[in-house]
Scaffold this motif. Structure first.
Motif, PDB file in Angstrom:
ATOM      1  N   UNK A 116      68.982  21.219  29.501  1.00  0.00           N
ATOM      2  CA  UNK A 116      70.002  21.853  30.347  1.00  0.00           C
ATOM      3  C   UNK A 116      69.761  21.556  31.820  1.00  0.00           C
ATOM      4  N   UNK A 117      68.502  21.618  32.230  1.00  0.00           N
ATOM      5  CA  UNK A 117      68.163  21.333  33.624  1.00  0.00           C
ATOM      6  C   UNK A 117      68.423  19.870  33.966  1.00  0.00           C
ATOM      7  N   UNK A 118      68.071  18.968  33.056  1.00  0.00           N
ATOM      8  CA  UNK A 118      68.294  17.539  33.288  1.00  0.00           C
ATOM      9  C   UNK A 118      69.783  17.241  33.433  1.00  0.00           C
ATOM     10  N   UNK A 119      70.607  17.835  32.559  1.00  0.00           N
ATOM     11  CA  UNK A 119      72.058  17.645  32.668  1.00  0.00           C
ATOM     12  C   UNK A 119      72.577  18.163  34.005  1.00  0.00           C
ATOM     13  N   UNK A 120      72.083  19.323  34.423  1.00  0.00           N
ATOM     14  CA  UNK A 120      72.526  19.886  35.693  1.00  0.00           C
ATOM     15  C   UNK A 120      72.060  19.022  36.862  1.00  0.00           C
ATOM     16  N   UNK A 168      75.589  13.646  26.969  1.00  0.00           N
ATOM     17  CA  UNK A 168      75.846  13.008  25.684  1.00  0.00           C
ATOM     18  C   UNK A 168      74.718  12.073  25.290  1.00  0.00           C
ATOM     19  N   UNK A 169      73.949  11.645  26.251  1.00  0.00           N
ATOM     20  CA  UNK A 169      72.779  10.812  25.982  1.00  0.00           C
ATOM     21  C   UNK A 169      71.616  11.754  25.653  1.00  0.00           C
ATOM     22  N   UNK A 170      70.864  11.451  24.630  1.00  0.00           N
ATOM     23  CA  UNK A 170      69.763  12.366  24.312  1.00  0.00           C
ATOM     24  C   UNK A 170      68.680  12.330  25.388  1.00  0.00           C
TER      25      UNK A 170
END
Length: 186
Positions: free
Chosen positions: A36-40, A48-50
């Motif tokens: 979640x932090x990485x996406x933010x 969508x990328x793991x």
């Protein structure tokens, strides 16, 4: 549960870091927090990328599929946090707890750090500890690999610069110490 993000940002900053803070007892599992932090942090650029996490031979976590995104994790007391940046980073949070600080200092710190702490009754123990731990997280070495071989304090006081890194002590809550380490900080 909420993500709290604090961006280290002021006019002299050469590099921005974002620190995400969760309560330790969050219902969100730690691996999911990192995602979640990485996406933010990347503003969904890699959504969508793991976010596959791997570990270096000495245990430093990293994203092998997105090597330009660097992070470091720490948890202590009631908090879990993760720092993100575009360069290698180390972060450490420690709650201040009573204990055998002099014995711990003798075991893990070098003589100059121990003398510095002893002259003020170990009041700065957790500032020294978080600086040292953030540095070994930055380098990827870990505390079992020469923790006493480098100095973050001496007779002159707490250092802000080591040979290859800058130490940035950040304000947090009372009875906590927090330090971020990177090649370029503020």
């Amino acid at each position: 549960d909420r993500i709290y993000a604090a961006k280290r940002d002021h006019a002299a900053v050469k590099e921005d870091f974002t620190i995400y803070i969760y309560p330790s007892d969050s219902d969100v599992p730690a691996p999911q927090r990192v995602v979640l932090c990485a996406d933010d942090y990347t503003q969904g650029l890699y959504h969508g990328r793991p976010w596959r996490v791997a570990r270096s031979p000495r245990g430093k976590p990293y994203f092998p599929d997105v090597p330009q995104v660097h992070f470091s994790i720490s948890h202590s007391g009631a908090y879990w946090l993760c720092a993100f940046g575009a360069q290698p980073v180390g972060i450490d949070l420690q709650i201040h707890q009573a204990g055998r600080l002099a014995q711990i200092a003798r075991r893990f710190f070098n003589e100059e750090e121990e003398r510095y702490l002893a002259k003020d009754d170990y009041r700065e123990f957790f500032s020294v500890w978080t600086a040292k731990e953030s540095y070994v997280k930055f380098t990827g070495k870990g505390i079992g690999d020469g923790f006493g071989d480098f100095r973050v304090a001496d007779a002159a006081g707490l250092k802000t610069q080591l040979d290859d890194a800058r130490l940035c002590r950040l304000p947090f809550l009372r009875d906590y110490s927090l330090c971020l380490c990177a090649a370029q900080v503020g």
